[in-house]
Scaffold this motif. Structure first.
Motif, PDB file in Angstrom:
ATOM      1  N   ALA A  95       0.831  -1.211   0.000  1.00 52.30           N
ATOM      2  CA  ALA A  95       0.000   0.000   0.000  1.00 52.30           C
ATOM      3  C   ALA A  95       0.863   1.258   0.000  1.00 52.30           C
ATOM      4  N   THR A  96       1.863   1.283   0.860  1.00 57.65           N
ATOM      5  CA  THR A  96       2.693   2.483   0.976  1.00 57.65           C
ATOM      6  C   THR A  96       3.626   2.671  -0.218  1.00 57.65           C
ATOM      7  N   HIS A  97       3.841   1.621  -0.981  1.00 62.85           N
ATOM      8  CA  HIS A  97       4.708   1.722  -2.155  1.00 62.85           C
ATOM      9  C   HIS A  97       3.905   1.805  -3.457  1.00 62.85           C
ATOM     10  N   SER A  98       2.610   2.016  -3.340  1.00 67.48           N
ATOM     11  CA  SER A  98       1.767   2.168  -4.524  1.00 67.48           C
ATOM     12  C   SER A  98       1.858   3.596  -5.058  1.00 67.48           C
ATOM     13  N   GLU A  99       1.318   3.797  -6.236  1.00 69.55           N
ATOM     14  CA  GLU A  99       1.381   5.121  -6.863  1.00 69.55           C
ATOM     15  C   GLU A  99       0.708   6.175  -5.995  1.00 69.55           C
ATOM     16  N   ILE A 100      -0.388   5.792  -5.349  1.00 73.66           N
ATOM     17  CA  ILE A 100      -1.096   6.713  -4.462  1.00 73.66           C
ATOM     18  C   ILE A 100      -1.281   6.054  -3.103  1.00 73.66           C
ATOM     19  N   TYR A 101      -0.773   6.692  -2.082  1.00 70.00           N
ATOM     20  CA  TYR A 101      -1.041   6.262  -0.709  1.00 70.00           C
ATOM     21  C   TYR A 101      -1.332   7.500   0.124  1.00 70.00           C
ATOM     22  N   VAL A 102      -2.466   7.489   0.799  1.00 72.69           N
ATOM     23  CA  VAL A 102      -2.852   8.589   1.675  1.00 72.69           C
ATOM     24  C   VAL A 102      -2.668   8.124   3.118  1.00 72.69           C
TER      25      VAL A 102
ATOM     26  N   TYR B  65       5.419   8.788   8.690  1.00 74.75           N
ATOM     27  CA  TYR B  65       3.962   8.863   8.731  1.00 74.75           C
ATOM     28  C   TYR B  65       3.487   9.405  10.081  1.00 74.75           C
ATOM     29  N   LYS B  66       2.223   9.773  10.153  1.00 77.76           N
ATOM     30  CA  LYS B  66       1.686  10.484  11.312  1.00 77.76           C
ATOM     31  C   LYS B  66       1.892   9.735  12.623  1.00 77.76           C
ATOM     32  N   ILE B  67       1.725   8.423  12.608  1.00 76.30           N
ATOM     33  CA  ILE B  67       1.819   7.663  13.849  1.00 76.30           C
ATOM     34  C   ILE B  67       3.210   7.756  14.465  1.00 76.30           C
ATOM     35  N   GLU B  68       4.230   7.957  13.643  1.00 80.95           N
ATOM     36  CA  GLU B  68       5.595   8.031  14.167  1.00 80.95           C
ATOM     37  C   GLU B  68       5.775   9.225  15.095  1.00 80.95           C
ATOM     38  N   GLU B  69       4.952  10.246  14.916  1.00 77.75           N
ATOM     39  CA  GLU B  69       5.083  11.471  15.705  1.00 77.75           C
ATOM     40  C   GLU B  69       4.418  11.365  17.075  1.00 77.75           C
ATOM     41  N   THR B  70       3.723  10.265  17.347  1.00 78.27           N
ATOM     42  CA  THR B  70       2.973  10.142  18.596  1.00 78.27           C
ATOM     43  C   THR B  70       3.814   9.486  19.686  1.00 78.27           C
ATOM     44  N   GLU B  71       3.439   9.749  20.930  1.00 79.30           N
ATOM     45  CA  GLU B  71       4.180   9.208  22.069  1.00 79.30           C
ATOM     46  C   GLU B  71       4.074   7.691  22.168  1.00 79.30           C
ATOM     47  N   SER B  72       2.972   7.130  21.701  1.00 82.68           N
ATOM     48  CA  SER B  72       2.747   5.692  21.867  1.00 82.68           C
ATOM     49  C   SER B  72       3.350   4.848  20.746  1.00 82.68           C
ATOM     50  N   PHE B  73       3.984   5.482  19.763  1.00 86.74           N
ATOM     51  CA  PHE B  73       4.462   4.756  18.579  1.00 86.74           C
ATOM     52  C   PHE B  73       5.374   3.588  18.944  1.00 86.74           C
TER      53      PHE B  73
END
Length: 291
Positions: free
Chosen positions: A15-22, A76-84
């Motif tokens: 998914a993350t290596h596809s042409e479009i990933y949101v 990605y967004k989750i990496e920025e969280t304390e619980s990651f």
């Protein structure tokens, strides 16, 4: 790693290596908050092609002990969280696609086939802890938890396919709901149970089998609004990237109006329109209307 127990992160990698990933990894911050709480039972019901299976692949990649996904989630967004880091690849995950079991059972009892497949992998990983044979998944998981204190995360895709495709068999439906209740309800080994489907759980409330689940449907997505489809901001960014007209994209695919995120777009349709550089009814060509 296994097929059902502790799957790898291949699905999310694709998914993350596809042409479009949101980026929808912010969902993980919420599920982390639900771990080992009264909110640990989550059922998401939506039409097809709204990213339900993709979310499960993402959750499997994040929680499963069967892989190392640290680099995959970087940026990605989750990496920025304390619980990651706290929960990353720290759990035994059991991933069940009920559609697959229903198709492959080949005349066998679907629950019997499911348990046989999963028990085989549990025995491969934890058989040395058992002093005598154990009958059934729930019994074995209780034994494993008693010995190790390791909790499990359950990810169940197409949970309702038995109900949709075996409508004529009330006995099979009851057996299936009883199986889910025994497997998940009030079990100490459950850290999180996340199910996806098309039909709402409350439709089957007469059995009271799944009343522990909090349900998030298209009429009340609650914190799942921005993860239901593509938001207006996300679609605007894609339109700019692929040089597509935002107004026309909205007229074609802006199908849902929620409380906080006022415009939610069908992901399948938007992705296909961007890739093909052409507006069309992509969602309606993927399934029958009653699917």
């Amino acid at each position: 790693m296994g097929i059902y127990l502790n799957p790898d992160n291949d699905g999310f990698w694709r998914a993350t290596h596809s042409e479009i990933y949101v980026d929808k990894t912010g969902l993980i911050e919420y599920t982390n908050k639900c771990l080992n709480t009264e909110q640990q039972y989550i059922c998401v019901s939506r039409p097809r092609r709204f990213g339900k299976s993709m979310a499960l692949k993402m959750l499997a990649a994040y929680y499963s002990r069967g892989c190392d996904s640290r680099e995959l989630f970087m940026g990605y967004k989750i990496e920025e969280t304390e619980s990651f880091h706290e929960h990353l690849n720290k759990y035994d995950v059991i991933f069940l696609n009920m559609q697959q079991f229903l198709i492959e059972k080949r005349g066998r009892d679907v629950i019997e086939y499911l348990e046989q497949e999963v028990l085989e992998e549990l025995l491969e990983n934890y058989g040395n802890l058992l002093t005598k044979p154990v009958v059934g998944m729930a019994a074995m998981l209780r034994k494993i938890y008693a010995k190790t204190k390791k909790k499990f995360i359950f990810l169940i895709d197409e949970w309702d396919c038995v109900m949709r495709e075996r409508q004529e068999s009330e006995e099979m439906q009851k057996q299936y709901l009883d199986f889910l209740r025994n497997l998940l309800k009030d079990q100490s080994y459950v850290a999180l149970a996340y199910m996806t489907g098309i039909l709402p759980v409350k439709k089957y409330g007469v059995h009271s089998a799944l009343n522990m689940f909090s349900e998030y449907s298209m009429i009340d997505q609650f914190v799942f609004e921005e993860y239901t489809g593509f938001t207006e901001k996300e679609v605007a960014a894609l339109c700019e990237q692929f040089r597509m007209d935002c107004s026309e994209t909205e007229s074609w695919y802006d199908g849902y109006l929620f409380t906080e995120f006022r415009h939610i777009y069908n992901p399948k349709s938007v992705v296909e329109a961007m890739r093909r550089h052409k507006f069309s009814s992509y969602w309606t060509t993927t399934e029958t209307y009653d699917a």
